[in-house]
Design a protein around this motif. Structure first.
Motif, mmCIF file in Angstrom:
data_model
loop_
_atom_site.group_PDB
_atom_site.id
_atom_site.type_symbol
_atom_site.label_atom_id
_atom_site.label_comp_id
_atom_site.label_asym_id
_atom_site.label_seq_id
_atom_site.Cartn_x
_atom_site.Cartn_y
_atom_site.Cartn_z
ATOM 1 N N LYS A 125 -13.875 26.779 -12.875
ATOM 2 C CA LYS A 125 -14.040 27.425 -11.578
ATOM 3 C C LYS A 125 -13.347 28.780 -11.621
ATOM 4 O O LYS A 125 -12.196 28.886 -12.006
ATOM 5 C CB LYS A 125 -13.457 26.565 -10.456
ATOM 6 N N HIS A 126 -14.072 29.827 -11.203
ATOM 7 C CA HIS A 126 -13.542 31.171 -11.272
ATOM 8 C C HIS A 126 -13.337 31.694 -9.851
ATOM 9 O O HIS A 126 -13.061 30.910 -8.928
ATOM 10 C CB HIS A 126 -14.501 32.052 -12.101
ATOM 11 N N TRP A 127 -13.464 32.989 -9.635
ATOM 12 C CA TRP A 127 -13.184 33.579 -8.342
ATOM 13 C C TRP A 127 -14.313 33.347 -7.358
ATOM 14 O O TRP A 127 -15.409 32.920 -7.713
ATOM 15 C CB TRP A 127 -12.861 35.059 -8.481
ATOM 16 N N ARG A 128 -14.028 33.608 -6.096
ATOM 17 C CA ARG A 128 -15.018 33.478 -5.020
ATOM 18 C C ARG A 128 -15.007 34.754 -4.196
ATOM 19 O O ARG A 128 -13.950 35.360 -3.993
ATOM 20 C CB ARG A 128 -14.661 32.282 -4.123
ATOM 21 N N GLN A 129 -16.174 35.162 -3.726
ATOM 22 C CA GLN A 129 -16.257 36.313 -2.828
ATOM 23 C C GLN A 129 -17.007 35.908 -1.562
ATOM 24 O O GLN A 129 -18.110 35.388 -1.621
ATOM 25 C CB GLN A 129 -16.919 37.508 -3.510
ATOM 26 N N ASP A 130 -16.374 36.124 -0.418
ATOM 27 C CA ASP A 130 -16.959 35.835 0.894
ATOM 28 C C ASP A 130 -17.315 37.138 1.596
ATOM 29 O O ASP A 130 -16.494 38.069 1.640
ATOM 30 C CB ASP A 130 -15.965 35.054 1.768
ATOM 31 N N TRP A 131 -18.514 37.177 2.171
ATOM 32 C CA TRP A 131 -18.996 38.361 2.881
ATOM 33 C C TRP A 131 -19.227 38.009 4.341
ATOM 34 O O TRP A 131 -19.994 37.099 4.657
ATOM 35 C CB TRP A 131 -20.289 38.863 2.241
ATOM 36 N N GLN A 132 -18.558 38.720 5.256
ATOM 37 C CA GLN A 132 -18.654 38.473 6.694
ATOM 38 C C GLN A 132 -19.120 39.743 7.382
ATOM 39 O O GLN A 132 -18.511 40.811 7.227
ATOM 40 C CB GLN A 132 -17.301 38.045 7.254
ATOM 41 N N PHE A 133 -20.189 39.635 8.170
ATOM 42 C CA PHE A 133 -20.677 40.784 8.915
ATOM 43 C C PHE A 133 -19.809 41.017 10.144
ATOM 44 O O PHE A 133 -19.499 40.091 10.887
ATOM 45 C CB PHE A 133 -22.138 40.567 9.329
#
Length: 361
Positions: A125-133
């Motif tokens: 498991k590596h990094w995570r990126q979350d995108w919020q408008f």
């Protein structure tokens, strides 16, 4: 939330904006990513077409890739310091959409390492990126493994997306708010400068600086996407932050499916419930506190290696998701604090920590 349901209030606001302004009604602009009041004082921040183009760009980062991580220190700003040798490495990486509500998209990265000979293939498991408008708040990294909640005002968030990046164990790393740009035939997102912890490639080997201030650009390419960074490495133990050296980074994601993606898929299918419990706990910590810190300094390998190990027990069937989550949340509680001391006080006891550097961001 579907795209159509999210955009419906925006369209209503556009129709009502002119009449509302002429009538000088006492209305308040609502920039929340969860709802947009139809009685808005201004027209929508972006069109439906722009919103869909933004989403398409974010979702385009999902896929299977051969990745090259390339970092080069350039200009020193402290007497006697010489830029380090160029750092270049590669990996095979899967990026999967694990949540999409329309105005929120979460992308989970999973490495597949090994050669099938001397080293067996295995998923990590590596990094995570979350995108919020149009986020109403973000947790900013402020140094010394500490994050502080910051409200994002209406002007700053209008038509923009936050990108929040998380560690391998879903601990936070950094966040920024910016608009996607689709001019000149390129879809790109460029952050204003924001602080972040040391990358593992440095945190596991050196202790001569304490944070990075970075401008961060994601751009979609014909063959995948690229993550470009303009970094300044900061020393925080003086009277004021001091730049040690500048660094440029280019992480290139090229579409490539000729690796053991099945292993990554199976790993995520078996462990996704466990990781959701971890994400939910971090979300709760941020929702209920203005400041959150780790109880250790440097690279927090002693925390994330325990949590990754518990996830492996779920993957191999040695324990259940529920039992593993309970155990991991105890580890998380041991290594987090909601009443951290000041950054200066925390840095007084800082030491470099070890841990395997899977890759760099």
């Amino acid at each position: 939330m579907t795209t159509a349901s999210y955009l419906a209030p925006l369209k209503m606001a556009a129709a009502l904006a002119t009449g509302l302004l002429l009538a000088a009604c006492n209305t308040t602009s609502q920039g929340s990513s969860q709802s947009v009041a139809p009685m808005a004082a201004a027209a929508p921040t972006i069109t439906a077409e722009k919103f869909e183009a933004d989403r398409k760009a974010i979702l385009a980062m999902a896929g299977d890739y051969k990745v090259t991580f390339d970092f080069q220190e350039t200009v020193p700003f402290v007497a006697g310091y010489s830029p380090k040798d160029r750092y270049v490495t590669g990996a095979h990486e899967m990026v999967r959409v694990i949540e999409d509500t329309g105005s929120f998209i979460s992308l989970q990265h999973i490495l597949v390492v090994g050669d099938g000979k001397e080293m067996p293939f295995m998923p990590i498991k590596h990094w995570r990126q979350d995108w919020q408008f149009e986020p109403t708040e973000v947790m900013d990294f402020i140094g010394a493994n500490t994050w502080q909640k910051r409200e994002v005002n209406a002007a700053e968030r209008a038509g923009k997306w936050s990108q929040v990046v998380y560690q391998v164990d879903d601990a936070p790393r950094y966040a920024a708010v910016a608009a996607w740009d689709h001019t000149n035939g390129i879809a790109s997102w460029t952050s204003p400068p924001s602080w972040r912890p040391l990358p593992r490639r440095d945190a596991t080997k050196r202790d001569d600086y304490h944070a990075i201030i970075a401008s961060n650009r994601h751009a979609i390419t014909p063959n995948g996407w690229v993550h470009e960074q303009d970094n300044a490495k900061l020393i925080l133990t003086g009277d004021a932050p001091q730049v040690l050296v500048h660094e440029i980074g280019v992480n290139t994601y090229t579409h490539f499916a000729d690796f053991e993606t099945k292993l990554g898929t199976e790993y995520w299918e078996k462990t996704q419930g466990f990781w959701k419990a971890i994400r939910d706990e971090w979300a709760s910590l941020f929702a209920n506190n203005n400041r959150v810190g780790l109880t250790i300094q440097g690279e927090p390998a002693e925390m994330y290696m325990q949590i990754l190990g518990i996830a492996t027990d779920v993957e191999t069937g040695k324990t259940t998701t529920a039992a593993a989550a309970e155990e991991a949340l105890k580890v998380l509680a041991e290594y987090t604090t909601t009443t951290p001391a000041s950054v200066a006080e925390r840095l007084k006891g800082e030491t470099a920590d070890g841990g395997e550097a899977y890759s760099s961001r």
